[in-house]
Design an enzyme around this catalytic site. Structure first.
Site, PDB file in Angstrom:
ATOM      1  N   ASP A  33     -10.395   6.518  -1.596  1.00  8.90           N
ATOM      2  CA  ASP A  33      -9.278   7.138  -2.318  1.00  8.90           C
ATOM      3  C   ASP A  33      -9.800   7.692  -3.640  1.00  8.90           C
ATOM      4  O   ASP A  33     -11.021   7.782  -3.842  1.00  8.90           O
ATOM      5  CB  ASP A  33      -8.149   6.120  -2.547  1.00  8.90           C
ATOM      6  CG  ASP A  33      -8.489   5.127  -3.636  1.00  8.90           C
ATOM      7  OD1 ASP A  33      -9.694   4.956  -3.940  1.00  8.90           O
ATOM      8  OD2 ASP A  33      -7.565   4.530  -4.210  1.00  8.90           O
ATOM      9  N   GLU A  45       0.824  -1.214   0.000  1.00  5.23           N
ATOM     10  CA  GLU A  45       0.000   0.000   0.000  1.00  5.23           C
ATOM     11  C   GLU A  45       0.858   1.265   0.000  1.00  5.23           C
ATOM     12  O   GLU A  45       0.522   2.240  -0.659  1.00  5.23           O
ATOM     13  CB  GLU A  45      -0.956   0.007   1.204  1.00  5.23           C
ATOM     14  CG  GLU A  45      -2.071  -1.023   1.127  1.00  5.23           C
ATOM     15  CD  GLU A  45      -2.973  -0.848  -0.091  1.00  5.23           C
ATOM     16  OE1 GLU A  45      -3.048   0.266  -0.638  1.00  5.23           O
ATOM     17  OE2 GLU A  45      -3.589  -1.847  -0.497  1.00  5.23           O
ATOM     18  N   TYR A  75      -6.601   6.010   4.339  1.00  5.22           N
ATOM     19  CA  TYR A  75      -6.748   5.018   3.273  1.00  5.22           C
ATOM     20  C   TYR A  75      -5.901   3.774   3.550  1.00  5.22           C
ATOM     21  O   TYR A  75      -6.391   2.638   3.500  1.00  5.22           O
ATOM     22  CB  TYR A  75      -6.365   5.613   1.896  1.00  5.22           C
ATOM     23  CG  TYR A  75      -6.275   4.511   0.874  1.00  5.22           C
ATOM     24  CD1 TYR A  75      -7.422   3.992   0.298  1.00  5.22           C
ATOM     25  CD2 TYR A  75      -5.055   3.912   0.569  1.00  5.22           C
ATOM     26  CE1 TYR A  75      -7.372   2.909  -0.555  1.00  5.22           C
ATOM     27  CE2 TYR A  75      -4.987   2.832  -0.287  1.00  5.22           C
ATOM     28  CZ  TYR A  75      -6.150   2.339  -0.851  1.00  5.22           C
ATOM     29  OH  TYR A  75      -6.094   1.261  -1.680  1.00  5.22           O
TER      30      TYR A  75
END
Ligand code: SF4
Length: 356
Positions: A140, A39, A122
């Site tokens: 997002d 991520e 996020y």
């Protein structure tokens, strides 16, 4: 839940059971550390570009303990070329905090992840839902775009009101107990169907209730309030070469590329000639007045808010060095992590090529 909302959730999950074929090395990963790595690498980075970096990071630092124990420069070197270097610095700091303050135990909740350096809403939602199936929605750019179009929300996404609206919508839509699948589904849907350019509306399973499609506003949504102007900067690099050594500095301070290395540099608002550069305060302080200046190429790099132009002058001379510069044998220059623009210059010129 409205009919359109229920339709959306049902269609999305159904669509995903038949289209869960987007291959990525971290897909289906249950290890929160690896999800975290993926991520962070994928923030502001395309999947194709992040793919090899992810594999290299997992190989070099298979656990959070390995990452925490790594020297700063080793991490920056591995990150080289990926941009947004604050991500790497925060990742390393957070890994060290986990080892030092949490006994090496990664958090198991959204709230726990949010406390780590560089982990925003996020990323925390992605890790908590993918690793632990916690009921938190990811929000997002994909989510803004899909919801703005499907539900016809024209509140600008870069305003407080817009962020609140989309966050609330995402929370209402999340089917409890299915966060892992739902979040993965919406990311895949945004990447393959409701894409920023040329979305596949004619084959989209949501089209029957999509407001943007009905109103012909697919290209207009999501709405943004501000258009930021990109700043243009001109970097004049002075590559001093003396007795097989060159001079580098580590970039510190609040500017771009913190923690990376580059050469002594004079910045201007436009291109400056060698004569003009020698007349600047830095030129006078650094240059002893001897040695030929050879221009070895001009390069350009576009960052999100800045356009960087750089020219490299190789100067056969010993400079009057500043205290924060250090001299490096040219054969060891590849050990340092550089911004992309410097790396391009090094690769194009014999300085680097002869050393590989
Ligand atoms: S119909 Fe088009 S705009 Fe609407 S959700 Fe589907 S792909 Fe997106």
């Amino acid at each position: 839940m409205s009919k359109a909302s229920a339709f959306f959730v049902e269609q999305l999950l159904h669509w995903h059971t038949h289209h869960n074929d987007r291959e990525m090395p971290w897909k289906g990963e249950a290890d929160p550390y690896k999800i975290w790595l993926s991520e962070v690498i994928l923030q502001q980075t395309r999947v194709a570009q992040g793919w090899s970096y992810y594999l290299r990071f997992v190989e070099a630092f298979p656990t959070v303990q390995d990452l925490a124990a790594a020297p700063d420069d080793a991490v920056m070197k591995l990150w080289e070329g990926l941009g947004y270097y604050s991500r790497a610095r925060n990742l390393l700091q957070a890994a060290r905090d986990v080892v030092k303050e949490l006994n090496g135990q990664l958090p198991a909740t959204y709230t726990g992840w949010r406390k780590l350096k560089g982990v925003g809403p996020y990323t925390a939602a992605a890790i908590a839902s993918f690793a632990f199936n916690e009921d938190v929605p990811v929000v997002d750019g994909n989510v803004y775009r899909i919801y703005a179009r499907y539900f016809g929300v024209d509140t600008p996404i870069d305003t407080t009101a817009g962020k609140k609206t989309f966050q609330e919508l995402a929370e209402q839509l999340l089917p409890l107990g299915h966060a892992r699948d739902y979040n993965q589904a919406i990311m895949d849907f945004g990447a393959t169907v409701c894409t920023p350019k040329a979305p596949k509306c004619s084959t989209c399973p949501m089209q029957a209730h999509c407001v943007a499609k009905a109103k012909g506003k697919v290209g207009e949504w999501p709405v943004k309030a501000k258009k930021r102007k990109r700043k243009t900067r001109y970097f004049h690099y002075l590559v001093f070469q003396h007795n097989g050594h060159t001079f580098l500095r580590k970039r510190t301070g609040k500017d771009i590329w913190q923690g990376l290395h580059d050469f002594p540099m004079i910045e201007g608002e436009k291109w400056l000639s060698p004569k003009e550069l020698q007349a600047t305060a830095e030129g006078q302080a650094w240059h002893q007045g001897t040695g030929e200046w050879r221009e070895r190429g001009r390069y350009q790099q576009q960052l999100t808010h800045q356009n960087i132009h750089a020219v490299f002058y190789e100067i056969e001379a010993e400079p009057k060095a500043e205290s924060h510069w250090f001299s490096v044998p040219q054969a060891e220059i590849t050990n340092f992590a550089f911004p992309k623009i410097v790396d391009c210059y090094l690769r194009d010129n014999t300085l680097y090529l002869t050393l590989h």
